[in-house]
Enzyme design. Structure first.
Site, mmCIF file in Angstrom:
data_model
loop_
_atom_site.group_PDB
_atom_site.id
_atom_site.type_symbol
_atom_site.label_atom_id
_atom_site.label_comp_id
_atom_site.label_asym_id
_atom_site.label_seq_id
_atom_site.Cartn_x
_atom_site.Cartn_y
_atom_site.Cartn_z
ATOM 1 N N ASP A 1 0.862 -1.190 0.000
ATOM 2 C CA ASP A 1 0.000 0.000 0.000
ATOM 3 C C ASP A 1 0.900 1.242 0.000
ATOM 4 O O ASP A 1 2.120 1.146 0.141
ATOM 5 C CB ASP A 1 -0.835 -0.082 1.293
ATOM 6 N N ASP B 1 -9.208 4.394 -1.589
ATOM 7 C CA ASP B 1 -10.122 4.751 -0.503
ATOM 8 C C ASP B 1 -11.411 5.381 -1.019
ATOM 9 O O ASP B 1 -11.595 6.598 -0.980
ATOM 10 C CB ASP B 1 -9.416 5.700 0.459
ATOM 11 N N GLU C 1 2.750 5.221 -3.786
ATOM 12 C CA GLU C 1 2.782 6.262 -4.846
ATOM 13 C C GLU C 1 4.130 6.964 -4.918
ATOM 14 O O GLU C 1 4.516 7.338 -6.020
ATOM 15 C CB GLU C 1 1.660 7.281 -4.605
HETATM 16 C C1 NOJ Z 1 -4.542 3.313 2.804
HETATM 17 C C2 NOJ Z 1 -5.260 2.254 2.058
HETATM 18 O O1 NOJ Z 1 -5.823 2.782 0.888
HETATM 19 C C3 NOJ Z 1 -6.323 1.624 2.943
HETATM 20 O O2 NOJ Z 1 -6.964 0.611 2.232
HETATM 21 C C4 NOJ Z 1 -5.676 1.103 4.203
HETATM 22 O O3 NOJ Z 1 -6.676 0.576 5.044
HETATM 23 C C5 NOJ Z 1 -4.938 2.217 4.915
HETATM 24 N N1 NOJ Z 1 -3.970 2.766 4.017
HETATM 25 C C6 NOJ Z 1 -4.245 1.746 6.201
HETATM 26 O O4 NOJ Z 1 -3.215 0.911 5.928
#
Ligand code: NOJ
Length: 960
Positions: free
Chosen positions: A542, A619, A545
């Protein structure tokens, strides 16, 4: 005694507002001020200004680029030469250009800048960075497809001032190069489909020294963002000065363009120069962690694939802009008419696109189709196809931020079983770690990670844990120590280890551009380093970017430095790809001899990341609009060569109500990557917690996904061979049907003929499904018939129903026995669903293998072609034999077809009660029973063959 005050109407109003506020989820909106618009991005603004200038000057505008005819050489499928850029001061700059014609039928144009190539430039601020324009994207992105065309040849008929090269299949393609002003037209069968620099917007900002000026500048040019640029309190030092590249690409006669993810927008891309329904800003590609992203927007998101398909009736062409720097794309559609008085048919639309990147070379691939399938294939030859995933990866994933203890995980696991809801994977978000140090476990809440994974393994389930690229900057943390001592971190502009803020607080970032980072990253994933992890653990990358909470636009400063002395500016968009490349290698072999297909989920991506990881759309929010937007987003990724895509089922932020949650599951089962996820502040929403009837509605949806896993896996296999999307939009299936081109709320699953139209609006109990062709379509559940080309058909969609049709002419393999996880279905028999087309025929395929290893590369798989012709259903082998074929066939010998359901069979079958079954190798034919069921009220009859018991890996015929 206190007197109660009379309730005023004002108080009543306020209470109502508060009450409504509690019921209605407040819509979250992105903080626009955190992200640049084109006008706030120096190079974008400059190039747009140039376009405005060109358009204001109209016919008198002329591109200042010329190909020097004396420099032109053609050899071995490559045309080389020098482009000369002439400035308004009459200075001339030499830009070497290479046009490669490729055996695949693609063409590639590369333009660089001689001075920078030779290092004849001065850097500012004593910078030690690379002087060249970044020319290494291809090392990360391309894996093949670069063989030069053997038949490409100069066309001797070229008029003066032109060079023409014929190439492609049967040399039907031609690149027509005009020398001055420079322009290239790509033709297929004599017709122009793609034009480069037709609008004259080619721009390569040549290197120049900074001239300190006293007082007011004489120069007409606005230099304010050439040497330094500030945004949101951060200043970019720009040691190489202005260096953007831009080019216009026109698709004459093309009204639709698709692709260039990632944006939360419709499949058919909108115009970007304002006007009703259009965007004001170009589509931006600068991988970013956009908090609370907005819909119907050209704003950038987490990933970028600068690959675009242009489509018109019966023709698809495309371009791929291989550049890893921040990129913007303007889109304008211009109606033209050969006769100004003619309306309608004679008028056509040209789509003009303008590609603008901050740095790097011009490196553009041109695809002439003519079908979307050919484009997917050729693009995939270059950037690679989706890896055939482990089988569990295409089943249901249960995630939330966070499962808080190992006992919690075990409890969720047991509750799925108790409620008989299948799932394959449970996920741990960032807080399973000890103080957000990756490769460790929080000792109090996860004291027994192995016990937890063992319980999952009992039902062949997996665990996915989050590992991000930011490494907590802490001296007593072994990963941090190693990162620093081995010199593997990204540096700041002064050459020191870059420090930024992310989940662990002060953090450093692993630089996966460094080849030495790979063996180190691999070592961290070994069982002895990542202690407490077992072989059923996989990885979620995650924040890649990369997301940096205190960085400009929530990412790294552009003047940070990566391996090879490249600025972050040059490589930003491939950063996430380099991380999954490293993780992929790490997971291939976590211990010697244990070689398995890795599973990784990535948020950030670039072209090529499809080879390593699944992606999801980040998200999103628990709103109907976000649910609706997930479909075009997933479809867009599919046609951009990245089909293993999904969105957080249920919505990440907020709490969906039961209706929204169930509809989201009914839609989510059509995402190639099917995972529920939720923010830490949301209420628990595991399907078994939802009250009836919604619990059953959700379970049924998940079970439908499991039932159809054979069809899904077959579609993944196809994607891994030829780049076909796994779920496909209407235009891709029916490239001739103009009414379908913009449709992005219904989808086809692979080649199965299954057409789903998830309900994505509240309180909706019917839906309209658009059908392009004249075949019969049958409701998947009750066989209601829908027929009629080029129109919408109203289909009932009560809450417990997923609008799903199956087109006539298909044979769909499925497995009907519900189990706890997909691996436990491994030896289950198959059911075949058969629908006949207008000619009374049907076709279908099935691919499967062990779902885990690479043995399929050595023949350990089953690949069947099912056909119905005349009155015979047959199964033929599509596979080629390898050293592991025989052994695999032996292990799967007991897997059979237990049922064939024929929808809308010939009426004559009413009189039959048996069918004849002939299996290869069997001494005699056998019979199986055939039951015919009549239906009415618009529902088709059906017939069921019970227990033909033919081996799934064998050749056989069933005679009706
Ligand atoms: C950002 C991610 O997009 C999300 O899915 C995740 O729960 C959070 N980071 C925490 O790690």
């Amino acid at each position: 005694m206190a007197r109660s005050r009379p309730v005023s109407s004002w108080t009543l109003f306020l209470s109502l507002v508060v009450l409504i506020g509690c019921i209605i989820v407040p819509g979250l909106t992105v903080k626009h001020e955190n992200f640049k618009t084109c006008a706030q991005s120096g190079f974008c603004k400059r190039n747009r200004a140039l376009a405005d200038d060109a358009s204001a000057q109209g016919a008198s505008w002329s591109s200042p680029y010329e190909l020097d005819p004396s420099s032109v050489l053609f050899k071995d499928g490559q045309l080389t030469g020098i482009l000369i850029k002439t400035t308004t001061n009459n200075e001339k700059f030499r830009l070497p250009v290479i046009l490669s014609l490729l055996e695949s039928g693609a063409a590639r144009l590369v333009v660089d800048e001689e001075k920078r190539m030779k290092g004849e430039i001065e850097l500012r601020h004593n910078s030690k960075i690379n002087k060249k324009r970044y020319d290494e994207s291809e090392q990360w992105v391309l894996v093949g497809g670069l063989e030069a065309s053997k038949s490409a040849a100069l066309n001797a008929d070229a008029e003066a001032g032109f060079t023409k090269v014929q190439y492609g299949p049967d040399n039907k393609f031609q690149a027509v190069i005009r020398h001055a002003p420079f322009e290239i037209e790509f033709q297929r069968d004599g017709e122009t489909h793609v034009q480069l620099n037709h609008q004259g917007l080619l721009n390569m900002e040549h290197w120049r020294p900074k001239v300190e000026k006293e007082g007011e500048s004489e120069s007409a040019e606005d230099e304010s963002t050439w040497w330094e640029e500030s945004f949101g309190g951060n200043t970019d030092s720009k040691p190489r000065g202005p260096e953007s590249v831009a080019l216009d690409v026109t698709f004459p006669g093309y009204n639709h363009v698709f692709g260039i993810p990632e944006h939360a927008d419709s499949l058919s891309l909108r115009e970007t120069r304002g006007g009703p329904g259009n965007h004001e800003n170009p589509y931006r590609m600068y991988n970013s962690d956009v908090f609370e992203y907005e819909l119907n927007s050209p704003m950038t998101l987490y990933g970028a694939i600068p690959f675009m398909q242009a489509h018109r009736k019966n023709s698809t062409v495309g371009v791929f802009w291989l550049n890893a720097a921040e990129t913007w794309v303007d889109i304008v559609k211009k109606s033209t008419s050969s006769n100004p008085l003619s309306l309608g048919s004679k008028s056509k639309t040209d789509t003009q696109t303008h590609w603008i990147s901050e740095s790097g070379q011009i490196d553009l691939f041109i695809f002439l189709g003519p079908t979307p399938q050919e484009i997917s294939k050729t693009y995939g030859q270059l950037t690679g196809y989706t890896q055939l995933p482990q089988h569990f990866a295409i089943a249901y994933h249960q995630c939330r931020w966070n499962y808080i203890t190992d006992e919690d995980v075990k409890d969720v696991d047991s509750k799925f079983d108790k409620h008989q809801i299948p799932y394959d994977v449970i996920w741990l978000d960032v807080d399973y770690t000890d103080d957000r140090k990756y490769f460790t476990w929080e000792p109090l809440s996860f004291p027994n990670p192995k016990g937890m994974q063992e319980q999952l393994a009992d039902s062949e389930r997996k665990l996915v844990v989050l590992i991000d690229p930011h490494i907590k900057n802490k001296n007593d943390y072994f990963v941090s120590q190693e990162l620093k001592s081995k010199g593997l971190a990204v540096l700041n502009k002064d050459g020191e280890i870059y420090d930024g803020w992310c989940w662990p607080g002060s953090s450093n970032w692993v630089d996966c551009f460094n080849p030495a980072a790979i063996p180190w990253w691999k070592s961290l994933h070994k069982y002895d380093k990542f202690q407490g992890s077992l072989s059923n653990l996989f990885i979620w990358n995650d924040m890649s970017e990369p997301s940096v909470f205190n960085g400009p636009e929530t990412t790294m400063p552009k003047d940070n430095i990566h391996y090879g002395d490249w600025e972050h500016r040059d490589v930003h968009n491939v950063n996430g790809l380099t991380l999954v490349n490293a993780t992929y290698q790490a997971l291939l072999e976590r211990k010697k001899g244990e070689i398995r297909r890795p599973f990784i989920l990535t948020r950030s991506y670039y072209a090529g990341a499809q080879r390593y990881a699944a992606m999801w759309t980040g998200d999103n929010q628990a709103t109907w609009d976000h649910l609706a937007m997930s479909l075009p987003m997933v479809l867009t990724n599919g046609i951009a060569g990245y089909p293993f895509a999904g969105a957080d089922v249920g919505g990440f932020f907020h709490n969906p109500d039961k209706e929204l949650l169930s509809r989201w599951y009914q839609a989510g089962i059509w995402y190639p990557f099917f995972r529920a996820h939720a923010h830490i502040d949301t209420r628990r929403r595991e399907p078994y917690l939802i009250s009836e009837p919604h619990r059953t509605i959700i379970s049924q949806a998940v079970r439908l996904r499991y039932q159809l896993l054979p069809a899904w896996y077959t579609a993944f296999h196809e994607a891994s061979l030829n780049g076909m999307p796994i779920v496909r939009p209407q235009y891709y299936m029916f490239p001739e049907d103009e009414q379908g081109f913009a449709i992005d709320d219904q989808l086809y699953l692979g080649n199965t003929g299954l057409l789903a139209k998830p309900v994505v609006t509240e309180n909706t109990f019917t839906t309209d499904i658009y059908i392009s062709d004249d075949e019969k379509y049958y409701d998947y559940f009750d066989f209601t018939v829908y027929q009629g080309a080029g129109k919408r058909h109203t289909v009932p969609a009560p809450e417990d129903k997923i609008p799903l049709l199956i087109q006539g002419g298909h044979i769909v393999p499925r497995r009907d026995r519900p189990r706890r996880s997909s691996a436990l279905m491994r030896w289950d028999p198959y059911t075949l669903i058969l629908t006949l087309n207008k000619n009374g025929e049907a076709d279908g395929t099935l691919y499967f293998d062990d779902g885990e290893t690479f043995d399929y590369e050595r023949g350990a798989y089953i690949h069947r072609q099912f056909r119905f012709r005349g009155s015979t259903l047959s199964s033929e082998d599509l596979g080629t034999k390898g050293p592991k074929t025989a052994e695999y066939l032996k292990t799967t010998a007991g897997v059979t077809v237990e049922r064939v359901i024929v929808i809308d069979p010939p009426k004559s079958w009413k009189d039959k009660s048996t069918v004849t079954v002939i299996e290869d190798g069997a001494k005699t034919a056998s019979t199986a029973s055939l039951d015919y069921f009549e239906q009415n009220d618009g529902k088709a009859d059906y017939a069921v063959v019970k227990s033909p018991n033919v081996g799934i890996g064998k050749s056989w015929q069933i005679e009706f």
